[in-house]
Design an enzyme around this catalytic site. Sequence first.
Site, mmCIF file in Angstrom:
data_model
loop_
_atom_site.group_PDB
_atom_site.id
_atom_site.type_symbol
_atom_site.label_atom_id
_atom_site.label_comp_id
_atom_site.label_asym_id
_atom_site.label_seq_id
_atom_site.Cartn_x
_atom_site.Cartn_y
_atom_site.Cartn_z
ATOM 1 N N GLU A 88 18.566 35.564 -20.345
ATOM 2 C CA GLU A 88 18.190 34.519 -19.393
ATOM 3 C C GLU A 88 18.828 33.158 -19.675
ATOM 4 O O GLU A 88 18.138 32.140 -19.768
ATOM 5 C CB GLU A 88 16.652 34.410 -19.335
ATOM 6 C CG GLU A 88 16.017 35.743 -18.969
ATOM 7 C CD GLU A 88 14.499 35.709 -18.859
ATOM 8 O OE1 GLU A 88 13.886 34.732 -19.324
ATOM 9 O OE2 GLU A 88 13.923 36.655 -18.291
ATOM 10 N N GLU A 119 15.097 45.564 -15.883
ATOM 11 C CA GLU A 119 13.651 45.295 -16.009
ATOM 12 C C GLU A 119 12.944 45.433 -14.668
ATOM 13 O O GLU A 119 12.072 44.636 -14.320
ATOM 14 C CB GLU A 119 13.427 43.874 -16.574
ATOM 15 C CG GLU A 119 14.091 43.630 -17.903
ATOM 16 C CD GLU A 119 13.784 42.261 -18.512
ATOM 17 O OE1 GLU A 119 12.860 41.583 -18.034
ATOM 18 O OE2 GLU A 119 14.489 41.874 -19.462
#
Length: 952
Positions: free
Chosen positions: A672, A781
């Site tokens: 991220e 995810e």
Amino acid sequence: MLRPASSSHRFSCFSSSLKTASAFVALALFCAAAAQAQVVKTYDFEDGTAQGWQAFVGTAPVNTTAAAYSGTHSILTSTNASAAGGPSIDLTSVLQAGAKYTITGWVRLTPGETATNANFTVKRTDPTCANATCYDNTGPYTVAVSDSGWAQIGGEFDAAATETALTLYAQLVGATGTQSFYLDDVVITQIAPPPGGTPIVAYTFANSSTDGWQPFGPVQLQSTPPPIQDPTGDADALLTTNRMDTWQGPSVDLAGASGLVAGATYQVTGYVLLANADASNPTVTLSLKRTDCAGTTYSNIASSDPTSSPLSNTAWTKVQGTFSFSDMPGAPSSLVLYAQSSSATDSFYLAHVTVNQLTAAPPDPSQQDNSGISSTFEDGGLDGWGSRSGSSVLTNATDTAHSGTHSLLVTNRVANWDGPSISVDNKMYVGSVYNISAWVRLQPTDGSTHTINMSLQTVYQGGKPTFPSITPYPGISVPADGNWHQVSVKNYTMGSNYDPGQASLYLQTVGANGSTDLVSFYVDDFQLNYVTPVSIQTDIPSIYQTYSSDFPVGAAIDSTDLSGAHEKLLTMHFNSITSGNEMKWSSIEPSLGTFNWAPADAEVGEAVCHSIRIRGHNLVWASGSQTPTYAFGDGTNSAANQALVTGYIQEHIRSEVQHFGNKVYAWDVVNEPLDPHQPDCLLHGPFYNVLGPEYLDVAFRAARQYAPNAKLFLNDYSTADSNRLACLVKVVGDLQSRGVPIDGVGHEMHNAINYPSPAAMANAIDTVAKNFPGIDQQVTELDESVYNAGDYSNYGNNVPPAILAEQGWLYKAYFDLFRAKAQEHELGAVTIWGMADDDTWLDSFPVARTDYPLPFDMKLQAKPAYWGIVDPTHLPGAGMTFHLTTAEGTTGHVRLLTITATNGDVGPAYGTQINSLTLTRTSGVACTPKITAGPALPVVLGDIPTSGSASA
Ligand code: XIL
């Protein structure tokens, strides 16, 4: 047939990481098992024989079907000359000296016999008895027996440590000449093993034999008489010479030892004598080397204490410890017990090594009596309830009832703890889960409030009673208002082992501030219900097999997915895993240089044993989430701190990726990092604040250096958003232009039910593929919240079926897209962030609420989301057909169209509407038909029931 076994338990596993005195760093997964009762012998006579029973005095018993306590057979003893005698059985090889048992059986007199008494007695041969014979009663000496029903005889029997032979017999005792009786269902349960446990294996090295012991390392072993006799008096001991390293010594593989089972606890004892004096005061350690499908692990059992029991060449030192082992993730193929020493070169003798079982493995839960208890008091009796003190008075009451016309009234209580109590022996089993409820009405109606507590009382291995509270302590507040109030606990896990007959449940009061509250109360409709553990569906397609020619399908897991039904779900449907948390920096290296590998190792072991691939997640998290603060140094971008943090990143990555080696095929190296609000598109998190964009370079370069075979990923969320997608392209491009090694991009895909569209997702994948030909892409995810993006509402336990159906169709759309992108070589793997709705991070993100984002439901059953992935013909609304009829309109060129939607038979078609309708003339003169009247598009047909239809 026999009633179920008396008690059982589950066991809990814990992981430990030990450093041996040797060069090995040892890791082991151990299971600690508490002792519990174990049925060692049963005689049900159902095979038509006397099962070895003989006459103690008189005529031998015979098998009969004339009467049976359970099943259809028992044994009949009809005559004996001297009254005190009956059927007997030699238990010498069944019972162990020093152990404790219960021995019970059922007796009934033959028809016409006069009522009398009976008991079980054991004749013991024992040098400590007069004439070497003692007679031990088991249980009460006199149990009333008659010809009208069965009576249970027997009780606890402690086998004396000094016994050499034991014979059990049933006898009639009383004044009558009664002689003839049936005996059935004799059960012998061990409630405590002998002190020191049940012998499993002993190594005495007698007659120059090494008893199967092998060199561990290049040492020499020899069985030889030691210079001093060991404390057990053996003639020989095992001498180890030529040691060259601390870990080297004698060893034996226990894996084959008969009676050694997973889940049991064992005690290992051995004696050590140094061959020569050693002033350095070395220690000896007994260790285990375990090998299973997941690999090899080392652990220590026990070390000699250099202070309290130093080793010497003039006296033997006892080394003793316990171990247990599990069959997870696979049964050990070898379990090598070895002795090592802190001295690398000392020779030593090892004598009389024994392995004894201290506690048995847990029995199979399916052997339990799971019928529960229900007390309605409608028959006028007490339904098995009794006074806890013996002083309080229990009566069947008819002046009030929660249901029906009867209840139980408790008066004359003498203490807070005094009240109604019922045995839960053979009704509640350790590790099992129960829903328990009672209705209570206080007798006074003075408006006062009282606290009613529901508890257990258990006694284990003859110890002190324990009183675990079932209701959260102190209890449930009940007003004295003349109404019935429920005391209810759901999903209570029975946590206590107990000896046979030693578990009861009771209701009590808890007075305010320790005061005494002797309030009288009624009880009704007590229910103890066993909660059946969830089991998975095995007759549905496997997710990963459905996509075997497209991509691996993974799941994020945690330690709860490594056993039971979750483990079955994992191995059936997924061929890749990601640790949900256990490989993150804060889990692996919570403080600098201190590593916590065990939780991740357990997951990796599971994967290796089942040929499941492993994604590593993650090495450096841009935001500093789940990262210990030491990783940022002092947080500044001073040159010194930059050097420090660079070193931390490199060292952390080296340690972690080298630990897992080639078992991890892909790493999320940086997690991220994107922030579209920054001009350089990078999140200005704690690593960035120290190192600037450089931190990515440091991380990727270290990962490549230390994990040369792994695929290195940059992983990020909301990559379908145009601004984040643009940043993704920019950041990956920048990395590549700087020559930073990056192999792939992970699209997290934490989706909301309204976002992103499959088309936006397709665009993201295509855009990355177009900009970076050949780059790996994975969905890392995936989950599909049932809520809209930015909506913080909560369905609680009532998620609308229409939403779950919509979610199913969305999963179908995404997986269709994934398959298409896999076939275009743009997408290589898909991982779902979890498996079932009972365990999802979205229950706490972005707010605490109940979410339902995964393919399986709270009970691990297939949802529409699952069917959307594997077979959309099972989705609600699948199989819908449309039918068009036309009729003459009012004028020549106008026709009236009726469209009928008929739903398939799978489930409702929610929110059905016709968005567009195209009419094409297929023959005759060309024309352009127009729809000029009728309902405006979209035509809403609404929810169409299963196999139903709707028209417009
Ligand atoms: C989540 C875990 O699932 C939670 O258990 C934990 O409390 C927080 O982290 N993006 C990621 C994952 O990259 O590591 C996050 O996992 C979910 C969002």
